[in-house]
Scaffold this active site. Structure first.
Site, PDB file in Angstrom:
ATOM      1  N   LYS A 281      17.904  45.542  13.734  1.00 58.49           N
ATOM      2  CA  LYS A 281      18.445  44.220  13.484  1.00 58.49           C
ATOM      3  C   LYS A 281      17.331  43.089  14.306  1.00 58.49           C
ATOM      4  O   LYS A 281      17.156  43.543  15.482  1.00 58.49           O
ATOM      5  CB  LYS A 281      19.611  43.813  13.753  1.00 58.49           C
ATOM      6  CG  LYS A 281      20.348  42.352  13.464  1.00 58.49           C
ATOM      7  CD  LYS A 281      21.854  42.374  13.934  1.00 58.49           C
ATOM      8  CE  LYS A 281      22.477  41.238  13.583  1.00 58.49           C
ATOM      9  NZ  LYS A 281      24.107  41.404  13.696  1.00 58.49           N
ATOM     10  N   GLU A 367      41.069  43.843   9.842  1.00 61.36           N
ATOM     11  CA  GLU A 367      42.054  42.685  10.269  1.00 61.36           C
ATOM     12  C   GLU A 367      43.334  43.331   9.870  1.00 61.36           C
ATOM     13  O   GLU A 367      44.386  42.943  10.802  1.00 61.36           O
ATOM     14  CB  GLU A 367      42.074  41.586   9.316  1.00 61.36           C
ATOM     15  CG  GLU A 367      40.494  40.729   9.798  1.00 61.36           C
ATOM     16  CD  GLU A 367      39.473  41.316   8.964  1.00 61.36           C
ATOM     17  OE1 GLU A 367      38.088  40.599   9.278  1.00 61.36           O
ATOM     18  OE2 GLU A 367      39.436  42.389   7.983  1.00 61.36           O
ATOM     19  N   ARG A 395      43.370  39.038   4.410  1.00 60.82           N
ATOM     20  CA  ARG A 395      43.490  40.149   4.151  1.00 60.82           C
ATOM     21  C   ARG A 395      44.681  40.820   4.887  1.00 60.82           C
ATOM     22  O   ARG A 395      44.958  41.884   4.659  1.00 60.82           O
ATOM     23  CB  ARG A 395      42.041  40.823   4.827  1.00 60.82           C
ATOM     24  CG  ARG A 395      40.865  40.390   4.116  1.00 60.82           C
ATOM     25  CD  ARG A 395      39.615  40.900   4.881  1.00 60.82           C
ATOM     26  NE  ARG A 395      38.290  41.167   3.864  1.00 60.82           N
ATOM     27  CZ  ARG A 395      37.532  42.189   3.970  1.00 60.82           C
ATOM     28  NH1 ARG A 395      37.484  42.798   5.033  1.00 60.82           N
ATOM     29  NH2 ARG A 395      36.770  42.125   3.100  1.00 60.82           N
TER      30      ARG A 395
END
Length: 699
Positions: A281, A367, A395
């Site tokens: 990254k 979640e 969610r």
């Protein structure tokens, strides 16, 4: 002209030499750094997928072959290679979306950018092609962070069940979602990353055995049958193979040739294949690599050389106010703990984690698990604070309902990025929470209007130990303090006009908008009372009484109009038999295009000018209705006659001398300034009896 400028579509990549491929990769990184620095956006993730994106479009034939991105913030390079190189208005109104967009290109499939969904999409697309007898490949690129989500493993379980259905999964393993990826899966991938030598050992052993006279070949065949166990001893990628997935890797994700080779092998295989690509990254941009927090996951407008922000700060953010206050609460209460879903820094829990490392858990992109785990923590005697983006709490609705609320667990949910977020587009607006959660029994929802209220209401929330509480705030800087001039019940009165024509109910950060709208209405001779209910669920018992004192009630919320706070207030007025027209202002039932927050609010009519104009028009229509109903007696007489009849009827039902909610005498007579003289709440907070229900006309 650069090589990049000559690329108008994926086919233009296929003719490039190895040297040219390396050059175009450098050009893409330089383009990304300067383009994203001008507009803001997801920089680090896209710097890490340059070679992977090039290889995908050289090996496959998009859009015939479907390439899916999970999550979509890593699709910038994909956009550039499919004819979209104008990043001048990236994430701005009329410009490119920060995520895949079907409206932009036939090469894009998934727009939602809620993590862990691509494998389910891929499973469905592959099944559809099999049923219809269509040719073509389905490739799902999923970040290692997205693999921490349960949906990804549900999909893997189904994908692996079809041994003859071609489907390619590319794991983009950069060890991060926002911050470093955590959990058992992360440890498993780390083991694979750190055992590069086992293939060399295996190859060396094969060479030695095959050169051994007489018994070498036989011994190799015997050992080859135990290859999986031998490989597991060096690197446990057997987890994927046990699921029924052909595993290829780990592959250097920045070696275009190696990635292409792996993709071509997977392309020839007639079943599900998982390719494990190691990427970095922030690759190629030293400031990003040096930024340990998130490798420039998302940046604002900045100088690409100094990385200094180009836009001045407008003051502390809502997130920072929450982050500071939760630390203070944690110092006072040892039972307060925190949970987040792969967003420790974005939701403001970094300071809490630094101060109390043993009292915070990052559960990954999970979640649902966060909510259920919180229920367990609460049952165990702690008070968990679950901090997530508002859009992602969708969610965990079932878990909030059935695990937290049903069991009356004292859990506080803190929703960052609530309401209109703007530049992140349709999938990231937090515009549904106050609608979806209206049906949860016992849940209390707070919408603070300023920093002081956020601090106060956060403390009120964590003081509740027998029901879930929720606090929401937007993605922006906190504005100035908005003091109350009075409090009625639990409702803060922010402004009282000279007349009580309109009760303007300001939900959270819409308070400044409503105060400005009240000024505009006052200039037109329309008096407003502006109130902030503070806790918007349940509706405060004082609100129907306040409503009864006015000719019209208007609710303004940064949430969907469908089933939101406005609908709840209208229902409460109806239940209290308060006969006052209701106007609701909020977000329409549609997915909002990306733009700045202010631009979106203007487009949907949540501005002071628009609100004042519609309220004024509503009152004008009502006056016209009165005139029509009393034709021949004049407007004033018509209004007086109607009010007198109504008030007389109410006076017969209510004893004289009753005290209203504001402490003023209610005697059943109409007040000359246009206030509703009856229907207010009594001192005990119970609404007076009425004969008609509220009439609601949506705006």
């Amino acid at each position: 002209m650069t090589i990049l400028e000559t690329i108008r579509g994926p086919r233009d990549l296929k003719a490039l030499s190895e040297t040219e491929i390396g050059q175009v990769a450098e050009e893409i990184r330089e383009f990304l750094v300067h383009a994203v620095a001008r507009t803001g956006g997801h920089l680090g993730p896209n710097l890490g997928v340059v070679e992977l994106s090039i290889a995908l479009h050289r090996v496959f034939e998009s859009p015939t072959d479907r390439i899916l991105w999970d999550t979509g913030h890593q699709s910038y390079v994909h956009k550039m290679l499919t004819g979209r190189q104008d990043f001048s208005k990236l994430r701005s109104k009329g410009g490119l979306s920060g995520y895949p967009s079907r409206e932009e290109s036939e090469h894009d499939v998934i727009e939602n950018s809620h993590a862990s969904t691509a494998l389910g999409w891929a499973d469905g697309l592959a099944k559809a092609r099999q049923v219809k007898g269509e040719k073509g490949h389905v490739v799902a690129v999923i970040g290692d962070g997205a693999l921490t989500g349960g949906m990804a493993w549900e999909a893997l379980n189904n994908i692996a069940a079809a041994k003859d259905r071609p489907l390619i999964i590319v794991v983009n393993d950069n060890e991060r979602s926002y911050a470093p990826t955590i959990g058992g899966l992360a440890n498993h991938l780390a083991t694979l990353r750190t055992t590069d030598s086992y293939e060399k050992v295996l190859a060396w052993g094969k060479d030695v055995l095959l050169r051994t006279p007489l018994v070498g070949g036989t011994l190799y065949e015997s050992l080859h049958g135990a290859k999986k166990g031998f490989k597991d001893a060096f690197a446990p990628q057997g987890m994927f193979e046990d699921l029924g997935l052909k595993y290829v890797g780990p592959i250097d994700g920045h070696d275009t040739g190696a990635v292409e080779s792996a993709l071509r092998r997977a392309k020839r295989f007639h079943g599900p294949v998982l390719i494990h690509c190691l990427t970095e990254k922030g690759r190629g941009y030293e400031p990003a690599l040096a930024h340990e927090e998130d490798r420039f996951h998302t940046v604002g407008m900045m100088d690409p050389l100094t990385c200094e922000p180009l836009a001045p700060s407008n003051g502390p953010s809502w997130t920072s106010v929450f982050g500071d206050e939760i630390v203070r609460i944690g110092e006072e209460r040892e039972d307060v703990v925190a949970i987040t879903a792969a967003m420790l820094h974005p939701v403001g829990l970094a300071k809490f984690a630094e101060r109390f490392p043993d009292r915070v858990w990052d559960v990954g992109i999970a979640e649902q698990h966060a909510a259920v785990s919180a229920a367990g923590l609460a049952t165990g005697g702690l008070h968990p604070v679950v901090a997530v983006y508002a859009t992602f709490l969708n969610r965990a609705f079932d878990q909030l309902l059935m695990d937290v609320a049903l069991h009356r667990c004292g859990v506080t949910f803190v929703l960052d990025r609530a309401g209109v977020t703007g530049v992140d587009g349709a999938s990231h607006n937090g515009m549904w929470d106050m609608s979806i959660l209206q049906v949860v029994p016992g849940l209390r929802i707070a919408a603070p209007r300023d920093a002081d209220q956020l601090r106060a209401q956060l403390r009120e929330a964590v003081a509740v130990d027998d029901a879930p509480t929720l606090i929401r705030f937007p993605k922006e800087s906190v504005g100035p303090r908005i003091p109350a001039v009075d409090r009625v019940g639990g409702v803060d009165v922010l402004h009282r006009g000279e007349r009580s024509d309109v009760l303007l109910v300001a939900v959270g950060v819409m308070a400044p908008v409503c105060l400005h709208a009240a000024e505009l209405l006052q200039a037109r001779g329309i008096g407003c009372t502006v109130v902030d209910p503070r806790w918007v669920k349940p509706v405060d018992p004082a609100l129907p009484g306040l409503a009864a004192e006015h000719r019209l009630v208007a609710i303004v919320e940064d949430n969907s109009r469908a089933a939101g706070v406005g609908a709840a207030v209208a229902l409460a007025l109806g239940d209290a038999e308060v006969d006052v027209p209701v106007r609701r202002f909020g977000i329409p039932e549609q997915f909002l295009a990306h733009a700045k927050r202010g631009e979106v609010l203007a487009d949907i009519g949540l501005t002071p000018v628009e609100i004042a104009g519609r309220i004024s028009a509503s009152l004008a229509v009502r006056e016209a209705d009165h005139r029509d109903a009393s034709a021949g007696t004049g407007p004033a007489a018509g209004r007086s006659g109607r009010r007198a009849g109504t008030d007389a009827a109410r006076a017969r039902k209510a004893p004289a001398g009753r005290q209203g909610a504001a402490g003023r005498r209610v005697d059943g007579e109409g007040e000359g300034d246009g206030k509703r003289g009856t229907g207010r709440q009594g001192a005990a907070g119970k609404p007076a009896a009425k004969t008609r229900v509220s009439k609601e006309k949506p705006e």
